[in-house]
Design a protein around this motif. Structure first.
Motif, PDB file in Angstrom:
ATOM      1  N   GLU A   1      51.093  44.508  39.857  1.00  0.00           N
ATOM      2  CA  GLU A   1      49.643  44.462  39.729  1.00  0.00           C
ATOM      3  C   GLU A   1      49.206  43.125  39.172  1.00  0.00           C
ATOM      4  OE1 GLU A   1      47.443  47.114  36.859  1.00  0.00           O
ATOM      5  OE2 GLU A   1      47.063  48.207  38.715  1.00  0.00           O
ATOM      6  N   ALA A   2      48.017  42.703  39.538  1.00  0.00           N
ATOM      7  CA  ALA A   2      47.465  41.474  38.980  1.00  0.00           C
ATOM      8  C   ALA A   2      47.348  41.606  37.471  1.00  0.00           C
ATOM      9  CB  ALA A   2      46.091  41.214  39.592  1.00  0.00           C
ATOM     10  N   PRO A   3      47.499  40.508  36.730  1.00  0.00           N
ATOM     11  CA  PRO A   3      47.380  40.582  35.276  1.00  0.00           C
ATOM     12  C   PRO A   3      45.960  40.933  34.854  1.00  0.00           C
ATOM     13  CG  PRO A   3      47.463  38.304  36.005  1.00  0.00           C
ATOM     14  CD  PRO A   3      47.764  39.146  37.209  1.00  0.00           C
ATOM     15  N   ALA A   4      45.847  41.560  33.690  1.00  0.00           N
ATOM     16  CA  ALA A   4      44.529  41.889  33.156  1.00  0.00           C
ATOM     17  C   ALA A   4      43.864  40.631  32.615  1.00  0.00           C
ATOM     18  CB  ALA A   4      44.657  42.934  32.051  1.00  0.00           C
ATOM     19  N   ALA A   5      42.586  40.478  32.881  1.00  0.00           N
ATOM     20  CA  ALA A   5      41.834  39.353  32.332  1.00  0.00           C
ATOM     21  C   ALA A   5      41.704  39.515  30.819  1.00  0.00           C
ATOM     22  CB  ALA A   5      40.451  39.280  32.974  1.00  0.00           C
ATOM     23  N   THR A   6      41.765  38.411  30.098  1.00  0.00           N
ATOM     24  CA  THR A   6      41.655  38.436  28.639  1.00  0.00           C
ATOM     25  C   THR A   6      40.194  38.504  28.227  1.00  0.00           C
ATOM     26  OG1 THR A   6      43.658  37.110  28.432  1.00  0.00           O
ATOM     27  CG2 THR A   6      42.193  37.202  26.512  1.00  0.00           C
TER      28      THR A   6
ATOM     29  N   PHE B   1      26.022  29.546  41.225  1.00  0.00           N
ATOM     30  CA  PHE B   1      27.292  30.234  41.011  1.00  0.00           C
ATOM     31  C   PHE B   1      27.160  31.682  41.446  1.00  0.00           C
ATOM     32  CE2 PHE B   1      24.807  30.419  37.133  1.00  0.00           C
ATOM     33  CZ  PHE B   1      25.007  31.678  36.582  1.00  0.00           C
ATOM     34  N   ILE B   2      28.276  32.384  41.446  1.00  0.00           N
ATOM     35  CA  ILE B   2      28.284  33.804  41.778  1.00  0.00           C
ATOM     36  C   ILE B   2      28.939  34.580  40.644  1.00  0.00           C
ATOM     37  CG2 ILE B   2      28.395  33.356  44.261  1.00  0.00           C
ATOM     38  CD1 ILE B   2      31.398  34.358  44.047  1.00  0.00           C
ATOM     39  N   SER B   3      28.727  35.891  40.657  1.00  0.00           N
ATOM     40  CA  SER B   3      29.486  36.760  39.767  1.00  0.00           C
ATOM     41  C   SER B   3      29.881  38.015  40.538  1.00  0.00           C
ATOM     42  CB  SER B   3      28.685  37.142  38.517  1.00  0.00           C
ATOM     43  OG  SER B   3      27.637  38.037  38.832  1.00  0.00           O
ATOM     44  N   VAL B   4      30.934  38.660  40.079  1.00  0.00           N
ATOM     45  CA  VAL B   4      31.370  39.939  40.637  1.00  0.00           C
ATOM     46  C   VAL B   4      31.446  40.939  39.496  1.00  0.00           C
ATOM     47  CG1 VAL B   4      33.168  41.210  41.856  1.00  0.00           C
ATOM     48  CG2 VAL B   4      32.664  38.831  42.497  1.00  0.00           C
ATOM     49  N   ARG B   5      30.735  42.053  39.624  1.00  0.00           N
ATOM     50  CA  ARG B   5      30.691  43.083  38.594  1.00  0.00           C
ATOM     51  C   ARG B   5      31.399  44.341  39.086  1.00  0.00           C
ATOM     52  NH1 ARG B   5      28.361  43.936  33.907  1.00  0.00           N
ATOM     53  NH2 ARG B   5      27.928  46.060  33.197  1.00  0.00           N
TER      54      ARG B   5
ATOM     55  N   ASP C   1      34.912  53.315  38.685  1.00  0.00           N
ATOM     56  CA  ASP C   1      35.370  54.011  37.475  1.00  0.00           C
ATOM     57  C   ASP C   1      36.810  53.651  37.123  1.00  0.00           C
ATOM     58  OD1 ASP C   1      36.729  55.251  39.521  1.00  0.00           O
ATOM     59  OD2 ASP C   1      36.029  57.286  39.062  1.00  0.00           O
ATOM     60  N   HIS C   2      37.309  52.521  37.697  1.00  0.00           N
ATOM     61  CA  HIS C   2      38.683  52.092  37.433  1.00  0.00           C
ATOM     62  C   HIS C   2      38.743  50.567  37.457  1.00  0.00           C
ATOM     63  CE1 HIS C   2      38.185  52.491  41.822  1.00  0.00           C
ATOM     64  NE2 HIS C   2      38.951  51.426  41.889  1.00  0.00           N
ATOM     65  N   ASP C   3      39.831  50.014  36.941  1.00  0.00           N
ATOM     66  CA  ASP C   3      40.010  48.565  36.983  1.00  0.00           C
ATOM     67  C   ASP C   3      40.104  48.099  38.434  1.00  0.00           C
ATOM     68  OD1 ASP C   3      40.109  48.770  34.271  1.00  0.00           O
ATOM     69  OD2 ASP C   3      42.175  48.052  34.049  1.00  0.00           O
ATOM     70  N   ILE C   4      39.546  46.922  38.720  1.00  0.00           N
ATOM     71  CA  ILE C   4      39.647  46.339  40.055  1.00  0.00           C
ATOM     72  C   ILE C   4      40.113  44.900  39.933  1.00  0.00           C
ATOM     73  CG2 ILE C   4      37.863  47.825  41.057  1.00  0.00           C
ATOM     74  CD1 ILE C   4      35.939  45.416  40.878  1.00  0.00           C
ATOM     75  N   GLU C   5      40.708  44.385  41.013  1.00  0.00           N
ATOM     76  CA  GLU C   5      41.140  42.997  41.028  1.00  0.00           C
ATOM     77  C   GLU C   5      40.009  42.113  41.513  1.00  0.00           C
ATOM     78  OE1 GLU C   5      44.403  40.010  43.121  1.00  0.00           O
ATOM     79  OE2 GLU C   5      44.736  42.184  43.189  1.00  0.00           O
ATOM     80  N   VAL C   6      39.741  41.070  40.740  1.00  0.00           N
ATOM     81  CA  VAL C   6      38.714  40.092  41.098  1.00  0.00           C
ATOM     82  C   VAL C   6      39.285  38.703  40.837  1.00  0.00           C
ATOM     83  CG1 VAL C   6      36.367  39.265  40.701  1.00  0.00           C
ATOM     84  CG2 VAL C   6      36.867  41.708  40.459  1.00  0.00           C
TER      85      VAL C   6
ATOM     86  N   ALA D   1      37.800  45.454  33.947  1.00  0.00           N
ATOM     87  CA  ALA D   1      37.481  46.844  33.633  1.00  0.00           C
ATOM     88  C   ALA D   1      36.120  47.239  34.201  1.00  0.00           C
ATOM     89  CB  ALA D   1      37.494  47.032  32.118  1.00  0.00           C
ATOM     90  N   PRO D   2      35.873  48.551  34.302  1.00  0.00           N
ATOM     91  CA  PRO D   2      34.541  49.004  34.725  1.00  0.00           C
ATOM     92  C   PRO D   2      33.442  48.429  33.831  1.00  0.00           C
ATOM     93  CG  PRO D   2      36.090  50.832  34.735  1.00  0.00           C
ATOM     94  CD  PRO D   2      36.806  49.675  34.097  1.00  0.00           C
ATOM     95  N   ASN D   3      32.305  48.154  34.436  1.00  0.00           N
ATOM     96  CA  ASN D   3      31.118  47.640  33.734  1.00  0.00           C
ATOM     97  C   ASN D   3      31.341  46.278  33.093  1.00  0.00           C
ATOM     98  OD1 ASN D   3      29.575  50.024  34.308  1.00  0.00           O
ATOM     99  ND2 ASN D   3      30.733  51.062  32.684  1.00  0.00           N
ATOM    100  N   THR D   4      32.279  45.503  33.643  1.00  0.00           N
ATOM    101  CA  THR D   4      32.451  44.115  33.217  1.00  0.00           C
ATOM    102  C   THR D   4      32.318  43.214  34.433  1.00  0.00           C
ATOM    103  OG1 THR D   4      34.863  44.085  33.452  1.00  0.00           O
ATOM    104  CG2 THR D   4      33.968  44.807  31.315  1.00  0.00           C
ATOM    105  N   GLU D   5      32.229  41.907  34.170  1.00  0.00           N
ATOM    106  CA  GLU D   5      31.835  40.976  35.224  1.00  0.00           C
ATOM    107  C   GLU D   5      32.516  39.623  35.008  1.00  0.00           C
ATOM    108  OE1 GLU D   5      27.439  40.061  37.236  1.00  0.00           O
ATOM    109  OE2 GLU D   5      27.688  41.366  35.489  1.00  0.00           O
TER     110      GLU D   5
END
Length: 265
Positions: free
Chosen positions: A27-32, A112-116, A120-125, A131-135
């Motif tokens: 899996e991709a690493p979790a963002a800090t 610029f752009i953002s992806v939110r 209801d689960h972690d996604i790769e960006v 995590a959910p509800n983060t951007e």
């Protein structure tokens, strides 16, 4: 002897399959997460900023953004509208520029752009799990000492710590992404690690938006944040939000190497 060779071959095949399966499941690493501590940040001096811009504009020669087009595209939405059915993420586009009167080319401002994550689960960006509800925000830059190319979350850092001098008078709209469209965005982000005075932040934002949204935007010729902002307002002004909250959920990274920035730590 043949039995031993067949057994050895079978064992090697199994090992390859197991290793391949393990790699596939990696899996991709979790963002800090961003620390969001209280700190006083001093912006670079006007002279250093000018030097950075001169170096960036004269030495960075990245070509066009060769982006994949999604096989199905979403409609434009008002910023903060509810995600479309089946969406896992929102793609948002931001643009601002200073008023330069009748200047023939206004290169001020930023896009610029953002992806939110609206699932209801972690996604790769962009190669990182969020995590959910983060951007996360994304834009290429040519005037930072550490890297010329794609930057993650620098806009949120600036907006939090240098709010009085950065990103005033922003306009933004959004579109919804299902998993297939998010996959296209991620593949396009992997092709975004370059910048030039012509193929700049506005070119990147325009091309990324148009790759997944049916309601297209233009940053003009040459590409400028002012042209992009004006097109947002001309076409979708009733949906645009003025001065939205720029997210700062994760630390600043740069490059497809996902290197944590030292300057903006």
């Amino acid at each position: 002897m043949k039995k031993h060779l067949r057994a050895l071959a079978a064992g090697l095949t199994l090992a390859v399959c197991v290793c391949g399966s393990t790699a596939a499941l990696a899996e991709a690493p979790a963002a800090t997460p961003a620390p969001k501590d209280d700190r006083v940040i001093t912006d670079v001096s006007p002279l250093e900023d000018q030097i950075r811009n001169i170096i960036g504009f004269t030495t960075s020669i990245g070509g066009p953004y060769d982006f994949e087009e999604a096989d199905h595209k979403s409609a434009v939405q008002a910023y903060d509208a509810a995600p479309a059915e089946g969406a896992v993420a929102l793609l948002r586009i931001y643009a601002r520029a200073e008023d330069r009167g009748d200047a023939s080319i206004n290169s001020s401002g930023h896009a610029f752009i953002s992806v939110r994550n609206v699932s209801d689960h972690d996604i790769e960006v962009g190669g990182l799990m969020i995590a959910p509800n983060t951007e996360m925000t994304f834009s290429p830059r040519g005037n930072r000492w550490e890297h010329t190319g794609i930057w993650y979350n620098l806009e949120g850092y600036y907006k939090r710590y240098l709010a009085d001098s950065y990103y005033q008078n922003i306009y933004a709209i959004q579109t919804s992404l299902d998993q297939g469209q998010l996959d296209v965005v991620n593949r396009n982000l992997a092709r975004s690690d370059h910048w030039s005075a012509y193929f700049n932040c506005a070119a990147f934002a325009e091309e990324m938006w148009n790759s997944v949204c049916a309601d297209t935007l233009s940053a003009g010729q040459p590409y400028t944040p002012e042209n992009l902002r004006n097109d947002i307002l001309a076409k979708y002004g009733d949906l645009a939000k003025y001065n939205p909250q720029v997210p700062y959920d994760y630390i600043v990274y740069y490059g497809t190497s996902l290197t944590p920035s030292q300057e903006f730590a």
